[in-house]
Design a protein around this motif. Structure first.
Motif, mmCIF file in Angstrom:
data_model
loop_
_atom_site.group_PDB
_atom_site.id
_atom_site.type_symbol
_atom_site.label_atom_id
_atom_site.label_comp_id
_atom_site.label_asym_id
_atom_site.label_seq_id
_atom_site.Cartn_x
_atom_site.Cartn_y
_atom_site.Cartn_z
ATOM 1 N N ALA A 154 39.541 17.190 47.575
ATOM 2 C CA ALA A 154 39.665 17.496 46.152
ATOM 3 C C ALA A 154 38.407 18.180 45.609
ATOM 4 N N ILE A 155 37.231 17.662 45.974
ATOM 5 C CA ILE A 155 35.980 18.271 45.513
ATOM 6 C C ILE A 155 35.863 19.697 46.045
ATOM 7 N N SER A 156 36.275 19.920 47.280
ATOM 8 C CA SER A 156 36.197 21.254 47.863
ATOM 9 C C SER A 156 37.133 22.222 47.152
ATOM 10 N N HIS A 157 38.350 21.795 46.839
ATOM 11 C CA HIS A 157 39.277 22.671 46.117
ATOM 12 C C HIS A 157 38.709 23.062 44.761
ATOM 13 N N LEU A 158 38.144 22.108 44.049
ATOM 14 C CA LEU A 158 37.517 22.408 42.763
ATOM 15 C C LEU A 158 36.359 23.390 42.930
ATOM 16 N N ASN A 159 35.548 23.187 43.955
ATOM 17 C CA ASN A 159 34.374 24.035 44.155
ATOM 18 C C ASN A 159 34.764 25.473 44.480
ATOM 19 N N TYR A 160 35.671 25.660 45.447
ATOM 20 C CA TYR A 160 36.059 27.018 45.821
ATOM 21 C C TYR A 160 36.707 27.741 44.642
ATOM 22 N N ALA A 161 37.566 27.036 43.907
ATOM 23 C CA ALA A 161 38.223 27.658 42.761
ATOM 24 C C ALA A 161 37.206 28.065 41.697
ATOM 25 N N GLN A 162 36.265 27.186 41.429
ATOM 26 C CA GLN A 162 35.269 27.477 40.411
ATOM 27 C C GLN A 162 34.376 28.646 40.807
ATOM 28 N N LYS A 163 33.935 28.668 42.063
ATOM 29 C CA LYS A 163 33.028 29.730 42.502
ATOM 30 C C LYS A 163 33.677 31.107 42.361
ATOM 31 N N VAL A 164 34.951 31.218 42.737
ATOM 32 C CA VAL A 164 35.632 32.511 42.647
ATOM 33 C C VAL A 164 35.975 32.845 41.200
ATOM 34 N N ALA A 165 36.502 31.869 40.458
ATOM 35 C CA ALA A 165 36.936 32.131 39.087
ATOM 36 C C ALA A 165 35.773 32.536 38.188
ATOM 37 N N GLN A 166 34.574 32.030 38.458
ATOM 38 C CA GLN A 166 33.449 32.314 37.576
ATOM 39 C C GLN A 166 32.769 33.655 37.861
ATOM 40 N N MET A 167 33.209 34.377 38.880
ATOM 41 C CA MET A 167 32.589 35.672 39.143
ATOM 42 C C MET A 167 32.686 36.631 37.961
ATOM 43 N N PRO A 168 33.857 36.763 37.290
ATOM 44 C CA PRO A 168 33.886 37.639 36.103
ATOM 45 C C PRO A 168 32.927 37.190 35.008
ATOM 46 N N MET A 169 32.789 35.870 34.830
ATOM 47 C CA MET A 169 31.865 35.367 33.817
ATOM 48 C C MET A 169 30.422 35.722 34.156
#
Length: 564
Positions: free
Chosen positions: A314-329
């Protein structure tokens, strides 16, 4: 490659009368106050600096993706990767506090004031150099304190892991990794200090390249040592990469803060008295910035606290999603990173009108960039994750879970961008203010409450949704408070402009979502989306009369025309 510079070198004599005023405000088209607008040369240099900074930041982010791909390939989304990500909380907190937010928010205005005093000082070098005096007064105490803190984190790693992830079943591996990553508290402080000094002087190349050096160090160490050390090699790579971040900037920083050569006359900015004083970096100024930054980064702590009781991965899924999603930010905030020294200088000179225009223009352009990225993430999240991560130990089930989490994260990207952009003007005046920290605390309370309610029925999806709701709450509070507390920003006008951009992003995301399954294969679908989503965003933005889209296109055209 030579160091990129913007603005005027304080050691060069400049005739202010030789710089023609800008007739109109490029963001609003309204007439600008004569003598108060940024010189055209400075505007061109800011655009150039923004492009170079964005390019190096994009390179660092791509290497960050390679780093995450390597972790996913070698360790998957299970117990080992979760243990490393718990330990990675320390450098994540340190990076936000010491590189990206607090150190910059405190020191860029401080260096800007010191540079103004240097410009007003006698040219014979008889007066103490304010820039060197600032470094002498702050550097030894700061790093002595942080060196002690790093040592305490190493010794107390078992307690740190227990607090961060109380539900983690086998903490020993996480403790080993935490001890290795604790050194970043010191190295990231050095990195952030040098970055603030360089950016205040108008040097952006080395600060923009720190994450390239960092991720290269992490990747190389993992590949070299993973067979012997397992996931501990990733933690060792974090330590090595953080040291490389310092080495990239240190030579340039030492040159800039060195003694002035006598006889070189400096430009005295208009309206700056010779007896101008720099505000002391005391506890009253320090505490609000630290509280704001820690509250912002605590969003990640809340996520991992709730996720530690969920099934492995679960922690890994959150981390990978966050790292990619925050690139535009991250890319959108490069605009604010480059213009922050100009904003701090305007605030130091008391030119609130120029500062207001700077903030409104930055919010519009950064909002356009982050919402374009949001549309891409919402439309093509499964394809993005499959292309980037689905190999080795990272399987199709991990892809589906991570993509859904990433779409939920994306709903809060505009909020993350606005929080990063709006924090800067609050702290640019170098006056103590608790409003940003209070706003961030309110958003964090919303995140905790929403996460506690949703983690049971929805798991990681509830945690990601809670993050989006909490950060959006903070962004709305900061935007509402900026106009009445710091700058006379047109809150209604900014809100309407962002609303038009949200409409364009919604149309682009819908088009991408509908078209994503049509091409055969995720890579082909993603390539098609890289054309479809921006075209739809621009056309819709023009249809709803969003001037930020035109401004973004003008900046792009200016960059390429200048290159030719």
């Amino acid at each position: 490659m030579s160091e990129l510079r913007t603005g005027t070198d304080p050691a060069e004599e400049v005739d202010p009368a030789a710089v023609p005023p800008v007739a109109t405000d490029s963001a609003t088209g309204s007439a600008a106050t004569p003598g108060k607008s940024e010189p055209p040369r400075l505007g061109r240099l800011l655009v150039r600096a923004a492009w170079v900074t964005a390019a190096l930041t994009a390179a660092g982010s791509l290497l960050g993706l390679v780093r995450d791909q390597t972790i996913a390939h070698l360790f998957g989304a299970g117990l080992e990767s979760d243990a490393f990500l718990i330990a990675w909380t320390v450098p994540e907190m340190a990076a936000t506090l010491l590189i990206e937010d607090a150190m910059a928010l405190l020191l860029i205005p401080a260096f800007s004031h010191a540079l103004l005093r240097r410009a007003a000082a006698a040219p014979d070098g008889s007066e103490p150099d304010p820039v060197r005096a600032l470094v002498t007064a702050t550097c030894p105490r700061l790093f002595g304190l942080l060196a002690c803190l790093a040592g305490l984190l190493m010794l107390g790693a078992p307690w740190v892991v227990r607090v961060l992830a109380p539900g983690f079943e086998d903490p020993r591996l996480a403790v080993d990794c935490t001890r290795l990553t604790s050194i970043t508290v010191l190295t990231f402080a050095l990195t952030g200090y040098c970055s603030a000094g360089l950016r205040a002087h108008g040097r952006f190349l080395a600060p923009a390249g720190v994450y390239v050096a960092y991720n290269l160090g992490v990747i190389a160490t993992m590949l070299a040592l993973h067979s012997m050390w397992g996931v501990r090699a990733a933690a060792a790579g974090v330590a090595l990469g953080s040291l490389l971040m310092v080495l990239v900037q240190l030579p340039g920083f030492v040159r800039l803060v060195g003694p002035r050569r006598p006889g070189r006359r400096t430009r005295r900015p208009p309206g700056t008295p010779r007896a101008a004083t720099i505000r002391h970096l005391g506890i009253a100024l320090l505490l609000p910035v630290i509280a704001f930054t820690l509250s912002r980064q605590s969003q990640v702590l809340v996520e991992r606290f709730f996720a530690s009781g969920l099934p492995a991965g679960a922690i890994s899924h959150l981390n990978y999603a966050q790292k990619v999603a925050q690139m535009p930010m991250v890319l959108s905030l490069m605009i604010c990173t480059v213009t922050f020294p100009a904003l701090a200088q305007a605030m130091a000179e008391g030119d609130l009108e120029r500062a207001r225009r700077r903030v409104e223009r930055d919010l519009g352009v950064a909002g356009a960039i982050v919402l374009l990225g949001t549309a891409m993430v919402l439309g093509y999240a499964p394809q993005i994750i499959e292309v980037l991560f689905q190999r080795g130990a990272f399987d199709a089930q991990d892809t589906a879970a991570t993509a859904t989490v990433m779409r939920l994260y994306a709903l809060g990207l505009l909020g993350h961008c606005l929080v990063g952009a709006l924090g800067r003007p609050f702290f640019s005046s170098a006056r103590p203010t608790w409003y940003p920290a209070a706003s961030m605390g309110a958003g964090l309370a919303v995140t905790i409450a929403a996460g506690a309610v949703t983690v049971g029925p929805w798991g990681v999806y509830g945690i990601a949704a809670a993050n989006a709701v909490g950060i959006t709450t903070t962004a709305l509070l900061l935007l509402a408070g900026l106009g009445s507390r710091v700058l006379p920003v047109d809150v209604r006008g900014v809100s309407l402009a962002l609303g038009r951009l949200i409409v364009a992003a919604a149309a682009a995301a819908t088009a991408g979502w509908a078209a994503a399954p049509l091409p055969a294969g995720p890579l082909l679908s993603l390539c098609a989306g890289c054309v479809l989503v921006p075209v739809t965003f621009v056309l819709t933005g023009l249809a709803v009369r969003a001037p930020e889209v035109l401004h973004l296109l003008a900046l792009t055209r200016q960059r390429f025309c200048h290159d030719r």
